[in-house]
Design a protein around this motif. Structure first.
Motif, PDB file in Angstrom:
ATOM      1  N   TYR F  39       0.839  -1.197   0.000  1.00 45.37           N
ATOM      2  CA  TYR F  39       0.000   0.000   0.000  1.00 45.37           C
ATOM      3  C   TYR F  39       0.877   1.250   0.000  1.00 45.37           C
ATOM      4  CZ  TYR F  39      -4.826   1.638   0.390  1.00 45.37           C
ATOM      5  OH  TYR F  39      -6.068   2.156   0.113  1.00 45.37           O
ATOM      6  N   HIS F  40       1.882   1.235   0.854  1.00 46.01           N
ATOM      7  CA  HIS F  40       2.806   2.372   0.938  1.00 46.01           C
ATOM      8  C   HIS F  40       3.437   2.660  -0.422  1.00 46.01           C
ATOM      9  CE1 HIS F  40       6.711   4.304   1.602  1.00 46.01           C
ATOM     10  NE2 HIS F  40       6.138   4.908   2.615  1.00 46.01           N
ATOM     11  N   ASP F  41       3.949   1.622  -1.057  1.00 48.72           N
ATOM     12  CA  ASP F  41       4.619   1.839  -2.341  1.00 48.72           C
ATOM     13  C   ASP F  41       3.631   2.313  -3.408  1.00 48.72           C
ATOM     14  OD1 ASP F  41       6.838   1.031  -0.993  1.00 48.72           O
ATOM     15  OD2 ASP F  41       7.076  -0.882  -2.047  1.00 48.72           O
ATOM     16  N   ALA F  42       2.428   1.712  -3.368  1.00 50.50           N
ATOM     17  CA  ALA F  42       1.427   2.097  -4.372  1.00 50.50           C
ATOM     18  C   ALA F  42       1.088   3.581  -4.268  1.00 50.50           C
ATOM     19  CB  ALA F  42       0.162   1.248  -4.194  1.00 50.50           C
ATOM     20  N   VAL F  43       1.045   4.093  -3.058  1.00 46.22           N
ATOM     21  CA  VAL F  43       0.620   5.479  -2.836  1.00 46.22           C
ATOM     22  C   VAL F  43       1.796   6.457  -2.873  1.00 46.22           C
ATOM     23  CG1 VAL F  43      -0.311   7.032  -1.065  1.00 46.22           C
ATOM     24  CG2 VAL F  43      -1.444   4.833  -1.534  1.00 46.22           C
ATOM     25  N   MET F  44       2.891   6.071  -2.242  1.00 49.34           N
ATOM     26  CA  MET F  44       3.997   7.027  -2.063  1.00 49.34           C
ATOM     27  C   MET F  44       5.009   7.002  -3.211  1.00 49.34           C
ATOM     28  SD  MET F  44       3.016   8.496   0.728  1.00 49.34           S
ATOM     29  CE  MET F  44       4.410   9.483   1.321  1.00 49.34           C
ATOM     30  N   GLU F  45       5.074   5.880  -3.930  1.00 44.88           N
ATOM     31  CA  GLU F  45       6.083   5.765  -4.982  1.00 44.88           C
ATOM     32  C   GLU F  45       5.496   5.916  -6.386  1.00 44.88           C
ATOM     33  OE1 GLU F  45       9.214   5.436  -4.118  1.00 44.88           O
ATOM     34  OE2 GLU F  45       8.931   4.951  -1.999  1.00 44.88           O
ATOM     35  N   ARG F  46       4.190   5.937  -6.492  1.00 43.79           N
ATOM     36  CA  ARG F  46       3.610   5.986  -7.832  1.00 43.79           C
ATOM     37  C   ARG F  46       3.971   7.284  -8.550  1.00 43.79           C
ATOM     38  NH1 ARG F  46      -1.482   8.484  -8.937  1.00 43.79           N
ATOM     39  NH2 ARG F  46      -1.964   6.845 -10.422  1.00 43.79           N
ATOM     40  N   ASP F  47       3.888   7.221  -9.835  1.00 47.66           N
ATOM     41  CA  ASP F  47       4.107   8.378 -10.690  1.00 47.66           C
ATOM     42  C   ASP F  47       2.866   9.259 -10.598  1.00 47.66           C
ATOM     43  OD1 ASP F  47       5.518   9.898 -12.535  1.00 47.66           O
ATOM     44  OD2 ASP F  47       4.476   8.948 -14.225  1.00 47.66           O
ATOM     45  N   SER F  48       2.998  10.413  -9.971  1.00 43.11           N
ATOM     46  CA  SER F  48       1.826  11.230  -9.649  1.00 43.11           C
ATOM     47  C   SER F  48       2.119  12.683  -9.957  1.00 43.11           C
ATOM     48  CB  SER F  48       1.522  11.074  -8.151  1.00 43.11           C
ATOM     49  OG  SER F  48       0.791  12.160  -7.647  1.00 43.11           O
ATOM     50  N   ALA F  49       1.056  13.455 -10.167  1.00 48.71           N
ATOM     51  CA  ALA F  49       1.230  14.901 -10.334  1.00 48.71           C
ATOM     52  C   ALA F  49       1.699  15.556  -9.034  1.00 48.71           C
ATOM     53  CB  ALA F  49      -0.079  15.524 -10.802  1.00 48.71           C
ATOM     54  N   LEU F  50       1.463  14.882  -7.915  1.00 52.16           N
ATOM     55  CA  LEU F  50       2.002  15.373  -6.639  1.00 52.16           C
ATOM     56  C   LEU F  50       3.444  14.901  -6.510  1.00 52.16           C
ATOM     57  CD1 LEU F  50      -0.770  14.610  -3.980  1.00 52.16           C
ATOM     58  CD2 LEU F  50      -0.488  16.668  -5.367  1.00 52.16           C
ATOM     59  N   SER F  51       4.350  15.805  -6.241  1.00 52.71           N
ATOM     60  CA  SER F  51       5.740  15.399  -6.061  1.00 52.71           C
ATOM     61  C   SER F  51       5.873  14.556  -4.790  1.00 52.71           C
ATOM     62  CB  SER F  51       6.628  16.640  -5.933  1.00 52.71           C
ATOM     63  OG  SER F  51       6.399  17.260  -4.681  1.00 52.71           O
ATOM     64  N   GLU F  56       5.094  13.850   1.176  1.00 49.19           N
ATOM     65  CA  GLU F  56       5.659  13.828   2.541  1.00 49.19           C
ATOM     66  C   GLU F  56       5.148  15.012   3.373  1.00 49.19           C
ATOM     67  OE1 GLU F  56       7.259  11.380   3.914  1.00 49.19           O
ATOM     68  OE2 GLU F  56       7.555  10.187   2.102  1.00 49.19           O
ATOM     69  N   MET F  57       4.879  16.136   2.717  1.00 49.06           N
ATOM     70  CA  MET F  57       4.272  17.259   3.442  1.00 49.06           C
ATOM     71  C   MET F  57       2.913  16.848   4.021  1.00 49.06           C
ATOM     72  SD  MET F  57       5.220  20.377   0.800  1.00 49.06           S
ATOM     73  CE  MET F  57       4.163  21.596   1.603  1.00 49.06           C
ATOM     74  N   ILE F  58       2.140  16.128   3.226  1.00 55.52           N
ATOM     75  CA  ILE F  58       0.846  15.643   3.712  1.00 55.52           C
ATOM     76  C   ILE F  58       1.048  14.695   4.891  1.00 55.52           C
ATOM     77  CG2 ILE F  58      -1.178  14.251   3.108  1.00 55.52           C
ATOM     78  CD1 ILE F  58      -0.833  15.299   0.206  1.00 55.52           C
ATOM     79  N   VAL F  59       2.028  13.807   4.776  1.00 52.78           N
ATOM     80  CA  VAL F  59       2.279  12.860   5.862  1.00 52.78           C
ATOM     81  C   VAL F  59       2.635  13.605   7.147  1.00 52.78           C
ATOM     82  CG1 VAL F  59       3.746  10.975   6.692  1.00 52.78           C
ATOM     83  CG2 VAL F  59       3.042  11.050   4.277  1.00 52.78           C
ATOM     84  N   VAL F  60       3.539  14.578   7.046  1.00 53.28           N
ATOM     85  CA  VAL F  60       3.978  15.269   8.260  1.00 53.28           C
ATOM     86  C   VAL F  60       2.845  16.112   8.857  1.00 53.28           C
ATOM     87  CG1 VAL F  60       5.605  16.950   9.224  1.00 53.28           C
ATOM     88  CG2 VAL F  60       6.393  15.242   7.559  1.00 53.28           C
ATOM     89  N   ILE F  78      12.476  12.437   6.097  1.00 56.23           N
ATOM     90  CA  ILE F  78      12.361  12.157   4.660  1.00 56.23           C
ATOM     91  C   ILE F  78      11.965  13.435   3.912  1.00 56.23           C
ATOM     92  CG2 ILE F  78      11.106  10.791   2.939  1.00 56.23           C
ATOM     93  CD1 ILE F  78      10.763   8.620   5.156  1.00 56.23           C
ATOM     94  N   LEU F  79      11.075  14.212   4.495  1.00 59.67           N
ATOM     95  CA  LEU F  79      10.657  15.470   3.859  1.00 59.67           C
ATOM     96  C   LEU F  79      11.839  16.440   3.721  1.00 59.67           C
ATOM     97  CD1 LEU F  79       8.657  17.580   2.783  1.00 59.67           C
ATOM     98  CD2 LEU F  79       7.986  18.052   5.151  1.00 59.67           C
ATOM     99  N   ARG F  80      12.639  16.559   4.776  1.00 60.08           N
ATOM    100  CA  ARG F  80      13.805  17.454   4.668  1.00 60.08           C
ATOM    101  C   ARG F  80      14.688  17.043   3.496  1.00 60.08           C
ATOM    102  NH1 ARG F  80      13.493  17.270  10.474  1.00 60.08           N
ATOM    103  NH2 ARG F  80      14.927  15.481  10.513  1.00 60.08           N
ATOM    104  N   VAL F  81      14.886  15.728   3.369  1.00 57.69           N
ATOM    105  CA  VAL F  81      15.732  15.230   2.278  1.00 57.69           C
ATOM    106  C   VAL F  81      15.069  15.484   0.918  1.00 57.69           C
ATOM    107  CG1 VAL F  81      16.692  13.140   1.237  1.00 57.69           C
ATOM    108  CG2 VAL F  81      16.849  13.497   3.729  1.00 57.69           C
ATOM    109  N   ARG F  82      13.796  15.148   0.822  1.00 54.40           N
ATOM    110  CA  ARG F  82      13.110  15.264  -0.471  1.00 54.40           C
ATOM    111  C   ARG F  82      12.953  16.722  -0.899  1.00 54.40           C
ATOM    112  NH1 ARG F  82       9.923   9.845  -1.009  1.00 54.40           N
ATOM    113  NH2 ARG F  82      11.858   8.733  -1.482  1.00 54.40           N
ATOM    114  N   ALA F  83      12.654  17.590   0.080  1.00 58.62           N
ATOM    115  CA  ALA F  83      12.433  19.005  -0.262  1.00 58.62           C
ATOM    116  C   ALA F  83      13.733  19.788  -0.240  1.00 58.62           C
ATOM    117  CB  ALA F  83      11.429  19.613   0.721  1.00 58.62           C
ATOM    118  N   LYS F  84      14.834  19.133   0.151  1.00 62.36           N
ATOM    119  CA  LYS F  84      16.121  19.825   0.293  1.00 62.36           C
ATOM    120  C   LYS F  84      15.949  21.106   1.097  1.00 62.36           C
ATOM    121  CE  LYS F  84      17.572  18.250  -4.322  1.00 62.36           C
ATOM    122  NZ  LYS F  84      17.732  16.864  -3.846  1.00 62.36           N
ATOM    123  N   ASP F  85      15.244  20.983   2.207  1.00 60.85           N
ATOM    124  CA  ASP F  85      14.939  22.145   3.049  1.00 60.85           C
ATOM    125  C   ASP F  85      15.066  21.694   4.503  1.00 60.85           C
ATOM    126  OD1 ASP F  85      13.690  24.054   4.665  1.00 60.85           O
ATOM    127  OD2 ASP F  85      12.105  24.475   3.230  1.00 60.85           O
TER     128      ASP F  85
END
Lengths: 180, 180, 180, 180, 180, 180
Positions: F39-51, F56-60, F78-85
């Motif tokens: 489920y995690h991979d299907a939702v978080m790794e899929r090719d989506s218009a949401l980056s 990860e912003m939604i998760v946090v 993970i968000l810090r890494v993904r957003a480079k922020d």
């Protein structure tokens, strides 16, 4: 009791005719007493575009939102005196939405009560709403400062289960000419 | 900016290495600045049975209950430093119920968080619970005073949408020997 | 206005000296007026183990929980008269947890306020708590009936934005010998 | 049991085929029984611009907001019969926002549910919203009166832990022609 | 539609007589469909100390706490069938506190509903309470897993405004021998 | 531990440098582990218009609304890494209303947090608001699916009182060039 604390209390007694219980409750911590009184005067006595009656309206409405017995009854009395209105405090103490307010006054209390009980939900839209009713940045700060100070004050009163002096319950309820 | 306000800010900068944003935000109202700083020092710096780390725990847990960005991040940093624990602030900022606390520490935070968000529900049973965990009247006052002061502080920060200085985010996270 | 409705209103006016606004507000629906008055008398005037002052305490505490201006002010006045206590209504109107109550009185109001605002959470434990304080099934019914009737009454007053008569604000505040 | 109470109960039994449990529960207090029944008939049976089905929709939606087992199941059954719709009660009992409602019907239930659970937040804007959907003052009073009566009724049912008769669970679920 | 998704849906249709709407709603995302179905089967079909009826009780009570139309009606139907009780689902859908439960069953639902709507308040005391009623770690995990899965499921159904199939409303309401 | 479960865990360890505690916590239930990961991979790794950063912003933000320690700290990293922020996670973990967001980003998080904590209040107006900010049906499903999956995940973490690995607290806080 340090001399400056005693002297401040005596000054209140002279002006009011009795010593409000909050002064005695805070006097055992002189540094906190001094800071509280200094904060109170800075916020409640300063020369502001908000009248003193308006500031007391904020105190009563936000303290009512926190169900704070001491602040509602003591500042309800002060509000009756400042607004020269024997009924207004009971209305604000029960439900500020029932008060006869201008749109500006209603916006002021909507903001103050939201800040009192849901501070995390305040955002730019709330400030824009205040500005749309003619409040500038200094006014907004005054509304926030009064609300914040009594957020502090309500909590101290709750922990102390502080009782209002009996004198407050009747103060400002009887029109002067009826008394004379 | 009045000289005493400026001098207080410079003292903080010297000690900390930067000027926390809250000082600049309050400086435009010197009387309120002085009262706030005096209150802060009276409550947070006093010689108390509660350690300074414990008082910062109260600040972080209650500010988190109010979702206050500035206070959670800035005082989280101070807590990490005071408690010499790089993880504790993130736990208290998210959910103090997950922290490794003694029964006494848990009772302290249960009380503080209840006072922060449901002050009207505090009654004698809550005080009895604190006493059962060894807190005396002065300790209870300290818990209440810290909570009440940050009830004020959180609300000012919310209205200002105050941002924590970047320095706070990392402060206290890296063990000293790792830094050296 | 039907004769029986008018005659009921005139009887109140004769006894009280004025016509409480709630009577005029309900009179445009005679059948509902009659049912309301009949329900009110059945619950509030019946011969019960709960004193009339106790029933008014329930009215004030639960109406305060609903922030109902009319019911808090009007029944606060009646409570002051019935309890011969000029202060009690302001306490119950702000926070019944601050009132000087017996354990039995506190249990009564804890139950009534819970039933007023969280009726879905009432269960057998709440009834057991009342019984442990000496309330029997008839007493419990009386507490529930008063609370339920004012759950209805509060909502009608809210929709009407019903204002209390000015007379209520001062009624019972001045001790008889002071008045004489 | 007084004759008039018994006779009213027998009339219901004759019409419905069984005695709804609420009647037996209230019968031990004949004066309250009579007042409740009179109020019920005045509000639910009067000639109104709101259809009887609409009034039952209000009962089900507001009783669901209060999680009241008896009222949801018993009035859900009555609603299925009145609306000739076997599904509508389950929808309103779970979440009225999912029901297929006209904008007018949605406004009616939004208002009723707000009055049921947050009466203190009702103000002029809510009434203006109803008027914008075509409700006049008499209609608004009807919505409020139904909601208020079941605010009372829900609380009595909760204290009694009143169970709906088994008959209610199935009533109106099976289309007549399927039954024949 | 991928063959495995279609074949799973056809299997349900064969067993149940119709295709529950949730299957069609999820089928447009085959990977999520497969993960959901796998999770569902892992939690709801596994060999557990909790009976399948008990697991459906958790689904109905927690979905009711979230006012989720699809889950309450569809799983209410399944619960009626599994528990062979035509009334239990309506009770749990309205207020699980009114259900005829053992102390163990009540503790199970108290925990599940708290986890559903106030997960942040769960702590060791809640787990200790479950253990005191005889639940071991595997049982607690089962209760949590069912609750967590339907926390997910309820939210998907809310966003879709998913309607239950009409068949669910009547399923399990009529005793088999009455049908025959 | 089944080979596929072990192999998945080893893959994470190889990529991340440590085994996130959630994997060990779920591994004792291999079927649920597999479904969760799928489920995690299907939702978080899929090719989506949401980056991935937006997801990860939604998760946090939603995990913070649920005060979930593990998810806030681990996905904050993970968000810090993904957003480079290095700062964004602390802001979203405390109060997403304080984040520097586009109107589109704010609408996304307003919806996600509402769905997380008040799913029953979601209706067509909320979807219309998202569409007005440019989200199409697939995007809305993605926001909902992330929120729903972590509604599940938060609850499992709460019951386990799951602690984040120490590594997460510092990950992504120190800019790469500072590290080099």
């Amino acid at each position: 009791m340090p001399a400056d604390v005693r002297s401040r209390i005596e000054a209140v007694q002279e002006r009011t005719g009795f010593v409000p219980n909050v002064f005695l409750a805070l006097a055992h911590r002189p540094d906190e007493f001094r800071a509280f009184v200094a904060y109170h005067d800075a916020v409640m006595e300063r020369d502001s575009a908000l009248s003193k009656a308006e500031r007391e309206m904020i105190v009563v409405a936000t303290s009512a939102a926190n169900d704070c017995l001491y602040c509602v009854v003591a500042h309800g009395a002060i509000l009756r005196v400042r607004a020269k209105d024997p009924l207004i405090a009971d209305v604000l103490a029960t439900n500020y939405r029932n008060a006869d307010l201008t749109a500006r006054g209603r916006a002021m209390l909507d903001f103050a009560v939201k800040l009192a009980i849901e501070p995390q939900r305040i955002d730019d839209d709330d400030l824009a709403e205040l500005r749309a009713h003619g409040f500038d940045d200094e006014d907004i700060w005054d509304i926030a400062a009064v609300t914040a100070l009594f957020a502090l004050s309500n909590r101290l009163a709750h922990v102390l289960a502080l009782r209002p002096n009996e004198e407050f319950h009747l103060m400002g309820r009887i029109p002067r000419d009826a008394e004379a």
